[in-house]
Design an enzyme around this catalytic site. Sequence first.
Site, PDB file in Angstrom:
ATOM      1  N   HIS A  26       0.843  -1.194   0.000  1.00 10.45           N
ATOM      2  CA  HIS A  26       0.000   0.000   0.000  1.00 10.45           C
ATOM      3  C   HIS A  26       0.884   1.253   0.000  1.00 10.45           C
ATOM      4  O   HIS A  26       2.096   1.174   0.212  1.00 10.45           O
ATOM      5  CB  HIS A  26      -0.899   0.039   1.242  1.00 10.45           C
ATOM      6  CG  HIS A  26      -1.787  -1.159   1.398  1.00 10.45           C
ATOM      7  ND1 HIS A  26      -2.981  -1.297   0.731  1.00 10.45           N
ATOM      8  CD2 HIS A  26      -1.658  -2.284   2.155  1.00 10.45           C
ATOM      9  CE1 HIS A  26      -3.556  -2.447   1.077  1.00 10.45           C
ATOM     10  NE2 HIS A  26      -2.767  -3.070   1.942  1.00 10.45           N
ATOM     11  N   ASP A  82      -1.505   8.721  -1.301  1.00  6.27           N
ATOM     12  CA  ASP A  82      -1.432   9.869  -2.214  1.00  6.27           C
ATOM     13  C   ASP A  82      -2.345  10.941  -1.633  1.00  6.27           C
ATOM     14  O   ASP A  82      -3.555  10.743  -1.535  1.00  6.27           O
ATOM     15  CB  ASP A  82      -1.901   9.406  -3.610  1.00  6.27           C
ATOM     16  CG  ASP A  82      -2.223  10.549  -4.563  1.00  6.27           C
ATOM     17  OD1 ASP A  82      -2.115  11.736  -4.185  1.00  6.27           O
ATOM     18  OD2 ASP A  82      -2.618  10.247  -5.706  1.00  6.27           O
ATOM     19  N   HIS A  93      -4.033  14.475  -2.081  1.00  2.00           N
ATOM     20  CA  HIS A  93      -4.334  15.492  -3.086  1.00  2.00           C
ATOM     21  C   HIS A  93      -3.945  16.891  -2.597  1.00  2.00           C
ATOM     22  O   HIS A  93      -3.899  17.819  -3.380  1.00  2.00           O
ATOM     23  CB  HIS A  93      -5.823  15.464  -3.441  1.00  2.00           C
ATOM     24  CG  HIS A  93      -6.217  14.262  -4.239  1.00  2.00           C
ATOM     25  ND1 HIS A  93      -7.457  14.132  -4.836  1.00  2.00           N
ATOM     26  CD2 HIS A  93      -5.537  13.133  -4.548  1.00  2.00           C
ATOM     27  CE1 HIS A  93      -7.519  12.971  -5.472  1.00  2.00           C
ATOM     28  NE2 HIS A  93      -6.377  12.341  -5.306  1.00  2.00           N
ATOM     29  N   HIS A 113      -5.774   8.953  -0.685  1.00  2.07           N
ATOM     30  CA  HIS A 113      -6.139   7.565  -0.999  1.00  2.07           C
ATOM     31  C   HIS A 113      -4.894   6.731  -1.240  1.00  2.07           C
ATOM     32  O   HIS A 113      -3.808   7.258  -1.517  1.00  2.07           O
ATOM     33  CB  HIS A 113      -7.081   7.497  -2.197  1.00  2.07           C
ATOM     34  CG  HIS A 113      -6.505   8.006  -3.492  1.00  2.07           C
ATOM     35  ND1 HIS A 113      -5.793   7.208  -4.365  1.00  2.07           N
ATOM     36  CD2 HIS A 113      -6.538   9.239  -4.054  1.00  2.07           C
ATOM     37  CE1 HIS A 113      -5.425   7.936  -5.403  1.00  2.07           C
ATOM     38  NE2 HIS A 113      -5.845   9.164  -5.249  1.00  2.07           N
ATOM     39  N   CYS A 114      -5.067   5.449  -1.164  1.00  5.28           N
ATOM     40  CA  CYS A 114      -3.998   4.523  -1.512  1.00  5.28           C
ATOM     41  C   CYS A 114      -3.863   4.492  -3.032  1.00  5.28           C
ATOM     42  O   CYS A 114      -4.851   4.621  -3.750  1.00  5.28           O
ATOM     43  CB  CYS A 114      -4.329   3.134  -0.976  1.00  5.28           C
ATOM     44  SG  CYS A 114      -2.970   1.956  -1.186  1.00  5.28           S
ATOM     45  N   HIS A 150      -7.783  -0.575  -4.781  1.00  8.59           N
ATOM     46  CA  HIS A 150      -7.567  -0.177  -3.388  1.00  8.59           C
ATOM     47  C   HIS A 150      -8.524   0.942  -2.987  1.00  8.59           C
ATOM     48  O   HIS A 150      -9.048   0.952  -1.873  1.00  8.59           O
ATOM     49  CB  HIS A 150      -6.109   0.249  -3.164  1.00  8.59           C
ATOM     50  CG  HIS A 150      -5.161  -0.917  -3.097  1.00  8.59           C
ATOM     51  ND1 HIS A 150      -4.330  -1.151  -2.026  1.00  8.59           N
ATOM     52  CD2 HIS A 150      -4.934  -1.928  -3.974  1.00  8.59           C
ATOM     53  CE1 HIS A 150      -3.624  -2.249  -2.248  1.00  8.59           C
ATOM     54  NE2 HIS A 150      -3.962  -2.733  -3.430  1.00  8.59           N
ATOM     55  N   MET A 158      -9.978   2.370   0.693  1.00  9.59           N
ATOM     56  CA  MET A 158      -8.746   3.011   1.149  1.00  9.59           C
ATOM     57  C   MET A 158      -8.679   4.466   0.710  1.00  9.59           C
ATOM     58  O   MET A 158      -7.908   4.850  -0.175  1.00  9.59           O
ATOM     59  CB  MET A 158      -7.545   2.243   0.621  1.00  9.59           C
ATOM     60  CG  MET A 158      -6.678   1.796   1.770  1.00  9.59           C
ATOM     61  SD  MET A 158      -5.356   0.780   1.253  1.00  9.59           S
ATOM     62  CE  MET A 158      -4.164   1.299   2.474  1.00  9.59           C
ATOM     63  N   HIS A 161     -27.302  16.623  -1.025  1.00 10.69           N
ATOM     64  CA  HIS A 161     -28.509  17.437  -0.829  1.00 10.69           C
ATOM     65  C   HIS A 161     -29.033  17.154   0.571  1.00 10.69           C
ATOM     66  O   HIS A 161     -29.128  15.998   0.966  1.00 10.69           O
ATOM     67  CB  HIS A 161     -29.561  17.049  -1.883  1.00 10.69           C
ATOM     68  CG  HIS A 161     -30.897  17.676  -1.660  1.00 10.69           C
ATOM     69  ND1 HIS A 161     -31.197  18.950  -2.095  1.00 10.69           N
ATOM     70  CD2 HIS A 161     -32.008  17.218  -1.035  1.00 10.69           C
ATOM     71  CE1 HIS A 161     -32.448  19.239  -1.752  1.00 10.69           C
ATOM     72  NE2 HIS A 161     -32.964  18.204  -1.112  1.00 10.69           N
ATOM     73  N   GLU A 216     -29.062  24.290  -3.100  1.00  8.29           N
ATOM     74  CA  GLU A 216     -29.987  23.175  -2.854  1.00  8.29           C
ATOM     75  C   GLU A 216     -29.266  21.834  -2.975  1.00  8.29           C
ATOM     76  O   GLU A 216     -29.467  20.942  -2.177  1.00  8.29           O
ATOM     77  CB  GLU A 216     -31.186  23.238  -3.805  1.00  8.29           C
ATOM     78  CG  GLU A 216     -30.834  23.183  -5.271  1.00  8.29           C
ATOM     79  CD  GLU A 216     -32.064  23.084  -6.171  1.00  8.29           C
ATOM     80  OE1 GLU A 216     -32.092  23.817  -7.171  1.00  8.29           O
ATOM     81  OE2 GLU A 216     -32.976  22.296  -5.887  1.00  8.29           O
ATOM     82  N   THR A 217     -28.428  21.719  -3.997  1.00 12.40           N
ATOM     83  CA  THR A 217     -27.649  20.504  -4.234  1.00 12.40           C
ATOM     84  C   THR A 217     -26.322  20.960  -4.796  1.00 12.40           C
ATOM     85  O   THR A 217     -26.282  21.934  -5.544  1.00 12.40           O
ATOM     86  CB  THR A 217     -28.367  19.600  -5.271  1.00 12.40           C
ATOM     87  OG1 THR A 217     -29.671  19.274  -4.776  1.00 12.40           O
ATOM     88  CG2 THR A 217     -27.610  18.314  -5.532  1.00 12.40           C
ATOM     89  N   HIS A 228     -28.139  13.120  -4.274  1.00 13.66           N
ATOM     90  CA  HIS A 228     -29.413  13.339  -4.970  1.00 13.66           C
ATOM     91  C   HIS A 228     -29.465  12.734  -6.365  1.00 13.66           C
ATOM     92  O   HIS A 228     -30.275  13.141  -7.204  1.00 13.66           O
ATOM     93  CB  HIS A 228     -29.797  14.823  -4.983  1.00 13.66           C
ATOM     94  CG  HIS A 228     -31.287  15.051  -4.951  1.00 13.66           C
ATOM     95  ND1 HIS A 228     -32.117  14.769  -6.017  1.00 13.66           N
ATOM     96  CD2 HIS A 228     -32.101  15.503  -3.965  1.00 13.66           C
ATOM     97  CE1 HIS A 228     -33.365  15.067  -5.695  1.00 13.66           C
ATOM     98  NE2 HIS A 228     -33.379  15.503  -4.452  1.00 13.66           N
TER      99      HIS A 228
HETATM  100 CU   LIG Z   1      -3.790   0.097  -0.520  1.00 17.22          CU
END
Ligand SMILES: [Cu+2]
Length: 376
Positions: A131, A134, A136, A171-172, A181, A186, A291, A315-316, A342
């Site tokens: 594993h 990462d 962002h 995330h992985c 993954h 993950m 929503h 609203e959304t 929604h």
């Molecule tokens: Cu992983």
Amino acid sequence: MSDQFQMTRRSMLAGAAIAGALTPLVGAVSAQAEEAVAKIAPVDIASLPRVKVDLVKPPFVHAHTQKAEGGPKVVEFTLTIEEKKIVVDDQGTEVQAMTFNGSVPGPMMVVHQDDYVEVTLINPETNQLQHNIDFHSATGALGGGALTVVNPGESAVLRFKATKTGVFVYHCAPPGMVPWHVTSGMNGAIMVLPREGLTDRQGKSLTYDKVYYVGEQDFYVPRDTQGNYKKYESAGDAYADTLEVMRTLTPTHIVFNGAVGALTGDNALKAAVGEKVLIVHSQANRDTRPHLIGGHGDYVWATGKFRNPPDRDQETWFIPGGTAGAAFYTFEQPGIYAYVNHNLIEAFELGAAAHFTVTGDWNDDLMTAVRAPSGT
Ligand SMILES: [Cu+2]
């Protein structure tokens, strides 16, 4: 399971990774990154204060201040990877999940802009797979993915500077196996607050009373020839069949916080009339459109980045896959609110729904039953 079998499985999965699209990239970046690590001595870092944070399980978020106190810090987090079986609905459907700290989604981290995030990533010997992580919110080396590839029994420490404000997915992303993954659970989120806290378009402070973290997850559970969901001994065993379902782009489950009903009924999110609530919502793989039924997003950063002014009275709102968003709402009426994706099929048929239970006094001015439903 014998050591020999484990090694066989690891070798098999490592072999599959070689065919992965990111493999050459990871190799090249790793080499550069190692060089970069060697060149930059952490002289400035050593003088910064350090804070060690104990992470908590979503939908809750660890204690933090909204305005930064003092200058930048090094904020230490530990993520332990757990490969574990989870049940994702009330039918007993199982997923051989991969998790950060045992939960889907992984825990939310909170820091301030210009803080240094220092993450210890532990892959215990009891796991079978390789594993990494990462972020962002990070800059360089595949978001840290190239510096954190850990085999079972290994750990790594990554430090990055949180230069950009907002809520971000992590995330992985192991070579050759990224979507498997991510869709096995993950993923999680980090919130990088502006040092002065959140503000509206005019720069007025927006202070929340509560923050909840909703992580939306699409699962792809294989079925047998009778149409029943299959069960597997481990993530590795489920790999080939799961990949086939993933390639249909048709999830069998789309859930909040790891299972249908994880945030409804007794597990509903709590608030009171007058409380200002920040809802952070991430989806690491698919688009979503939150929503709040009977409420609104007073201030919404749909793509989650606080340097942009928030949209008002939504609203959304639309959160593209691979993004975390944030919505700020002051509850004005008591009752049970459904908070949904929604696409209502995804909410009601596949599971992407939560509840808010809100206490307080009803405001007749905002809404009243002029005549209750009755025969004519
Ligand atoms: Cu992983």
